[in-house]
Design a protein around this motif. Structure first.
Motif, mmCIF file in Angstrom:
data_model
loop_
_atom_site.group_PDB
_atom_site.id
_atom_site.type_symbol
_atom_site.label_atom_id
_atom_site.label_comp_id
_atom_site.label_asym_id
_atom_site.label_seq_id
_atom_site.Cartn_x
_atom_site.Cartn_y
_atom_site.Cartn_z
ATOM 1 N N ASN A 154 -5.141 2.747 8.190
ATOM 2 C CA ASN A 154 -5.039 3.417 6.888
ATOM 3 C C ASN A 154 -3.848 2.830 6.128
ATOM 4 O O ASN A 154 -2.864 3.521 5.856
ATOM 5 N N LEU A 155 -3.955 1.563 5.779
ATOM 6 C CA LEU A 155 -2.848 0.859 5.134
ATOM 7 C C LEU A 155 -2.808 1.133 3.634
ATOM 8 O O LEU A 155 -3.834 1.367 2.997
ATOM 9 N N SER A 156 -1.588 1.086 3.073
ATOM 10 C CA SER A 156 -1.387 1.140 1.630
ATOM 11 C C SER A 156 -0.820 -0.199 1.187
ATOM 12 O O SER A 156 -0.019 -0.817 1.908
ATOM 13 N N PHE A 157 -1.231 -0.645 0.024
ATOM 14 C CA PHE A 157 -0.812 -1.966 -0.454
ATOM 15 C C PHE A 157 -0.001 -1.824 -1.741
ATOM 16 O O PHE A 157 -0.246 -0.928 -2.547
ATOM 17 N N PRO A 158 0.960 -2.753 -1.950
ATOM 18 C CA PRO A 158 1.341 -3.805 -1.010
ATOM 19 C C PRO A 158 2.108 -3.229 0.183
ATOM 20 O O PRO A 158 2.636 -2.125 0.109
ATOM 21 N N CYS A 159 2.148 -3.992 1.262
ATOM 22 C CA CYS A 159 2.899 -3.569 2.434
ATOM 23 C C CYS A 159 3.558 -4.791 3.070
ATOM 24 O O CYS A 159 3.386 -5.918 2.600
ATOM 25 N N PHE A 160 4.293 -4.551 4.118
ATOM 26 C CA PHE A 160 5.051 -5.615 4.772
ATOM 27 C C PHE A 160 4.726 -5.608 6.253
ATOM 28 O O PHE A 160 4.781 -4.559 6.904
ATOM 29 N N ALA A 161 4.350 -6.778 6.784
ATOM 30 C CA ALA A 161 4.013 -6.892 8.199
ATOM 31 C C ALA A 161 5.130 -7.621 8.932
ATOM 32 O O ALA A 161 5.663 -8.612 8.436
ATOM 33 N N LYS A 162 5.475 -7.116 10.124
ATOM 34 C CA LYS A 162 6.522 -7.758 10.910
ATOM 35 C C LYS A 162 6.382 -7.367 12.379
ATOM 36 O O LYS A 162 5.848 -6.295 12.696
#
Length: 323
Positions: free
Chosen positions: A141-149
């Motif tokens: 359930n992602l919201s954009f924009p987002c940051f992946a790490k």
């Protein structure tokens, strides 16, 4: 024989840290030597600055801790300073063994190190101390924009800005080490800060120096400035005691006015520490006073505000006949 030498592990390029340790040691005693380790000391600039340097096996080696222990005993080392993330957990787990031999590893407790090495747990730690952290999203359930790490990453390695669902890959979504969190725009909205925190042996805060990261190169600050701002006040109010903390703790924040997000905590010296030292945050001298002379460290807040550091590349020449 008295154990009064200092061993700095994985010295690499930390020339300034070695030089500053030597300066403080010389002011307190004429009998403290600064030693270093590295996989290949001949190719480490910091090792050439030290009083002596020693080659050690990789941190992943099962015998790494035994090797460090035997080296410390043989060289009358009384204090060990870790510098990179991958060695922290092993050293924290072995701290009691070294203490029983009269060797102080300046490292936080194993539980705190575990928390700091996992950004998911770090976010919960910030929350426990009343400091907001960017929301970590459920990958379904992602919201954009987002940051992946990576949850256990460092130096911004493996990070990725995700503008929309089209930027997602199957590999990224299925990678169990990747977390997705709220994107904080540090280019136009927020300012990035690192705070060098000094904790005594009872985990009490004795100094906090916020450094604005004006320019970063390869994950390490190349231009920075000390700032006495609301972030400083937050550290004094919220992190006056950090359970299990010991020595220098480096914490990263994003700030915009009164809005402050805690990003990560590293229980070790950061690459930009020379700015804190130059501003008056004498963490190196305090370590020697605490661990070698059993002195209590008073709270210190007289560091220089708005001091700018502009780093540059320099060289160490190694001649053919140097051993």
């Amino acid at each position: 024989m008295k154990k009064n030498n200092i061993l700095i592990l994985s010295a690499g390029r930390r020339v300034e840290l070695i030089q500053d340790f030597k300066t403080e040691a010389a002011q307190l005693s004429d009998d403290i030597k600064i030693f270093t380790t590295d996989l290949n000391p001949r190719l480490s600039s910091a090792c050439h600055i030290a009083d002596a340097a020693f080659s050690v096996p990789p941190i992943s080696d099962d015998g790494y801790i035994d090797y460090i222990f035997e080296l410390a005993v043989a060289q009358n080392v009384g204090m060990i300073i870790p510098t990179i993330d991958t060695e922290l957990q092993k050293l924290a787990n072995a701290r009691v063994r070294f203490e029983e031999a009269g060797i102080h590893i300046v490292i936080s407790d194993p539980v705190l190190v575990t928390i700091c090495r996992d950004k998911r747990l770090t976010a919960k730690l910030f929350d426990r101390y009343g400091i907001e952290a960017p929301e970590i999203y459920d990958r379904k359930n992602l919201s954009f924009p987002c940051f992946a790490k990576p949850y256990d990453g460092s130096r911004s390695i493996g990070t990725k800005y995700i503008h929309s669902a089209e930027d997602l890959s199957y590999e990224l979504l299925k990678d169990p080490k990747i977390i997705f969190c709220r994107y904080i725009n540090i280019k136009d909205e927020f300012t990035e800060f690192t705070v060098d925190l000094y904790y005594d042996r009872s985990s009490r805060l004795k100094c906090a120096v916020p450094r604005e990261r004006l320019e970063v190169r390869s994950g390490e600050v190349s231009k920075g400035a000390t700032r006495r701002n609301n972030l400083y006040q937050l550290m004094i109010e919220k992190l006056s005691v950090l359970e299990g903390a010991r020595g220098c703790i480096t914490a990263q924040f994003f700030c915009k006015g009164d809005t402050i997000y805690g990003i990560e905590i590293n229980p070790r010296f950061g690459g930009g520490f020379p700015l804190t030292y130059a501003s008056g945050g004498n963490y190196l001298g305090w370590l020697i006073q605490e661990y070698f002379y059993n002195r209590d460290i008073a709270f210190f807040d007289q560091w220089e505000n708005n001091l700018i550091m502009l780093r540059y590349d320099a060289k160490v020449l190694v001649h053919e006949d140097h051993r």
